[in-house]
Design a protein around this motif. Sequence first.
Motif: not given
Length: 1040
Positions: A138, A556-560
Motif C-alpha cells: 500500500i 492511489f488514494s487508499y493509503y494512510h
Amino acid sequence: MFPVFLSAGDGNAKMSSVYINNTHGMDDDDFYDKNLALFEEEMDTRPKVSSLLNRLANYTNLTQGAREHEEAESIGEKRKAYKSPQMGTFMGVYLPCLQNIFGVILFLRLTWVVGTAGVLQALCIVFICCCCTLLTAISMSAIATNGVVPAGGSYFMISRSLGPEFGGAVGLCFYLGTTFAGAMYILGAIEILLGAAMLNNMRVYGSIFLLLMALLVFVGVKYVNKLASVFLACVIISILSIYTGALVSAFSPPVFPVCMLGNRTLTVPPTFDLSLPSIEATTLWLQFCEGRDLNASCDDYFFHSNVSEIHGIPGLASGVITENIWSAYLSKGDVLEKGGLPAPSHAHPPTNRQPYVFADITTSFTLLVGIFFPSVTGIMAGSNRSGDLRDAQRSIPIGTILAILTTSLVYLSCVVLFGACVEGVVLRDKFGDSVQGNLVVGTLAWPSPWVIVIGSFFSTCGAGLQSLTGAPRLLQAIAKDNIIPFLRVFGHGKANGEPTWALLLTAVIAELGILIASLDLVAPILSMFFLMCYLFVNLACALQTLLRTPNWRPRFSYYHWALSFLGMIICLALMFISSWYYAIVAIVIAGMIYKYIEYHGAEKEWGDGIRGLSLSAARYALLRLEEGPPHTKNWRPQLLVLLKLDEDAHIKSPRLLTFASQLKAGKGLTIVGTVITGNFLSSYGEALAAEQTLKHQMDKEKVKGFCQCIVANKTREGISHMIQSSGLGGMRHNTVVMGWPLAWRQSEDPQSWKTFINTVRVTTAAHLALLVPKNISLFPSNSEPCTDGYIDVWWIVHDGGMLMLLPFLLRQHKVWRKCAMRIFTVAQLEDNSIQMKKDLATFLYHLRIEADVEVVEMHNSDISAYTYERTLMMEQRSQMLRQMRLSKSDREKEVLIWNFPHLVNTAVFFYTSSMPKWGGGRDGGMSASEHRRVHMTWTKERTMQYRATHSGCSTPEGFRDMLNKLNCTVTLRMHTAVKLNEVIVNKSHDARLVLLNMPGPPRNQAGDENYMEFLEVLTEGLERVLLVRGGGSEVITIYS
C-alpha cells in the motif's frame, strides 16, 4: 534549457520563431507569437506551453540521472523513435509478482513450519508476514503513483523519497538481500535434487550451479526473460497439483507408509512382514541388537516397543488436523515422536547410530518467522518493470496488491490443507526421511510426486536466475547515481549496458551464501535485508503524508500514514523476532553506509522527504527558541565572522575562519559574511562568486555554518545591515569576529579604520560580544598544535565573563589543548591584592576552571615623559592627516600656486621618534612599520604659521608650554595604555595568546583616531592578542 521547440500542429520537427519581429513568411506560429508579445523577451528561457506539452508527450521511461535520459531531454529532433510500452496489469505486474513471491520455501519448508508450529501458530506466522507485505505494498503504491516513476524499482522510490543517504543504505541492503536470495534458491534447488546432503556436497554442487547461472546471465538476459514464462508455468502447475492431491486424498489417500518403533519415527522402510514369528534377520534387528541371535543384547527401547506402520498421508477426511493444530517444537537431536502410540516409560536416549528421524536444529516461533518470511518477498517485481507498463500508475497498485492477496490466500489455505491431510511426524520430517526421501509436499501432490520435484526445481532455478539478473542492475543503478564513490566501477559494463562488474561482485557475494550450505541459515539473513527495505518504504510514505509536501499527490488514494507506521512497526518487530543479532548487524551495516554517504558521498538534491522533515524540525526548534533568550548555562558564542575580500575576490584574512573553527569546534552557529560595494542589480554575479569563495574556504577550514554576502553602496552600511539582519529567530549570532585593520596608519583613506570603529559601535549598540584578533596571520593553523605555553587572560573590567569562557572553549580544540591558562587582574592602590587573589581563586574554583591566578599592583605614578611624547606624536599625526585630506578647493589653490615658484616653500616633514628601551620583547626604538616619512606640500602661509607655532619646541620652556595645551583626558588615556602595556608585556611576553579587555570607542567621533592609537599602544610588543568586548550579559555562571 529548451533550445529547440517543436510545433504541435503537424508533428514535424521544425524551429518555431520566438520573436514577433520576424520578416520571413508568416505562419500560424507567427500569429501565435504575436499573441504572446508580452512574454517575448523570456521566450528563450520560458518556452510556450505547446512546446512543453510536446516534450512531455515524448517522455521516455529511463532511470533518472542516466546518460540516455539526459540526452533525450536535451536533444529533441534527434530523439529515436521508441516502441510504446504495451504491458498491462496482468502480464506486467500480477504474474511477475506471483513468480517472485512463490518460491523454494513453499515447496521445501512450509510443511515443516506447519508440523512444528501447529496449524494455529503457522496461520499466525503466515498472517503476520502477509500483513507486513500488504501494508508495504500500500505504501509502495502511494509512492509509485506520485508522479512518473522511471525504471529503478524500490531503490529509486526510497532514494527519491528519503534522500541519497537513506536511498543508498537501503538500496545496498536490498541488493544484498536479492543476492542472498539467489544463494538461497540455488541451495533449495540442490536440496530438491539431493535431499539431506552433506554440507560439502551442498557447497560443491551449489558453486557449480552458481557458475552455470552466472554464465547464462552474462551471455544474455534475453534468454532468462524468455525462460521466465516457462518457470512461472512450472510454479502454477505445481500449486495446482497440491490442491488436486488434497482433494483426491479425501477419497483415496496416497500410499506412503511410515515405520514407527513405539512412538518414534524410523528412517528405514518396513522390509518385514509382521505375521512372521521371527524377525531376527531383519534390518532393524541388526541396527538395534548386537547379533542375529534371539538372545543377543538389544537396545532397551527396541526390546520393549512394537514396530508398527502408519499412513503418512491419512487424507483430508481423516481428522488428523486435530493432532496437528498445536505446536511441537523440538531441540536439536530430538527424535520425531507421534502422540497416542504406546512407548516404554523408561528408555535410554537414542543415538545417531540408530535409524531414527532426528531434528537437525532447535526450533522456535521466532526461528520459523525468519525462515518463512522470504516466501512472501518479491512484491517489488511490478515496480521494477514500471518502464514496460502501459499505465504504471494504475497497474502497479492493482497488480501488486492482487498478487499479495492471491499468494496470501494460497499460503493460508496450504497451511490448513497440510495440517488436515498429512501426518504430524511426516510434516515435521524436514527432508522426507520417513517417506523414502520424497519431498513431503510431493507426497500430497497428484498425480505423482515427480510433478512437485520437477516443477519446484525449475521454479527455484528461475527465481535464482531472476535474482542474479536483478541484483547487478540494482547495484549498477546505485553506482550510476554516484552517491557512493567506491562503487563507481560497478556502474560500467559491456557496450550494451550489461553490468559485467556488478554481476561478478554479485556472484562472489552469492558464493559466500552458498558456502553457508544451509537454507535455514541463509533465509534469516535475506529476511533482515528485505525487512529493512520494506521498513523504509513505509517510512517514506508516512513521512510524505505527514509532512504534506506540495508535490505529494499520489493517484492511489487508499493509503494512510497510520497504515504505513503500522507496517513499519511490523517490519521492525519481525526483524528482532526472527533474529535479533542479525537485525543488529543489518542496522549497523545500513548505518555505516548512511554515514559514509553523508560524509564522502556526492551531494544530491532530489527533493526528498528527509529534507522536508529537516525543515519542519528546524521550524519547530526555531519557534521554541523564540520563546526567550538563552539561559546563562546554555550560552555559547554564536559567531558572525566578518571577512574582507580583495579585488580578485580572495579572502584577505583566512586565518579568521581558522580561529573561528578552533573556538567553535563544530558546535553552535557560525555565519560567515562579507560586504560587496556596489549596486545589487549589477553586482549580483559578483555576490554569487563571493559566496562560493566563502563556502570553499569554510569547507577547507572545516567550518560548519552558513555564509552571507550583502551588496551595499557603503561597506559600513552593509556591515551594519548584516549585524542587524543575520540569523533567523532564536538562531541569531551573539558574537561578532572581525580582523584588525592592517596598516591603518599608512592609509590615506580613513575609511578602513573608521569602518572598524563604526562596527565596534554597532555591536555595542546591538548588545553583541566582539572579538578582534590582532596579528591574525601569526595565529596557529589547525595543523600546528601548541605543544606548551600559556593562554594569558588580562581581566581589567568585568563584562559578563567572556574572558573566562573563551580560553576554556579554545582549549577544547587540539591546537590549544596543551596550553595552560593564567589569569591576571589589576589592583589599584586602595585594593587588597592578597584578598583579591583569594577571591579570584575561589571564583575560578566554583566556575570549574583550572588556571593560575596573579594580581598585578599598579600604583599611582606621575605621567612619564614618554607618555607625553606619545600623546604629542598622536596629536601631531592627527593634525597632519587632517592637512593631507584637503578639500577639492584647497587642492586647486595649491595647483595654482605651484605655477608660481616664488610663492611656494616645499617642506619635507619626517615623523620619527626615539623610543627608550624597555624589557619584555621590545627592541630599542620604534619598529620599522612605525617610522613614517610623510611628504607634504605646504603653502608659504602655512609654513610660516607652523614655524611660529613650533619655534619654541626645542627649548624646555617651549616644550612645557606645548604640553600644557594637550587635552588632559587624552593624556590620561594614553598614560593608562602605556602603563598597562608595560605590565602586560613584562608578564606575558612569552604567552601563546593574550586575551585583553577591549575599551569602548569614544562617544565623540572626533576622537576616533586617538582611539585607534590607544589600542595600538595597549597591544604593542605582543605577538598574538585577542581583544574581547562583552555584550553586556552574563555568559558564565557558578551554578549547576
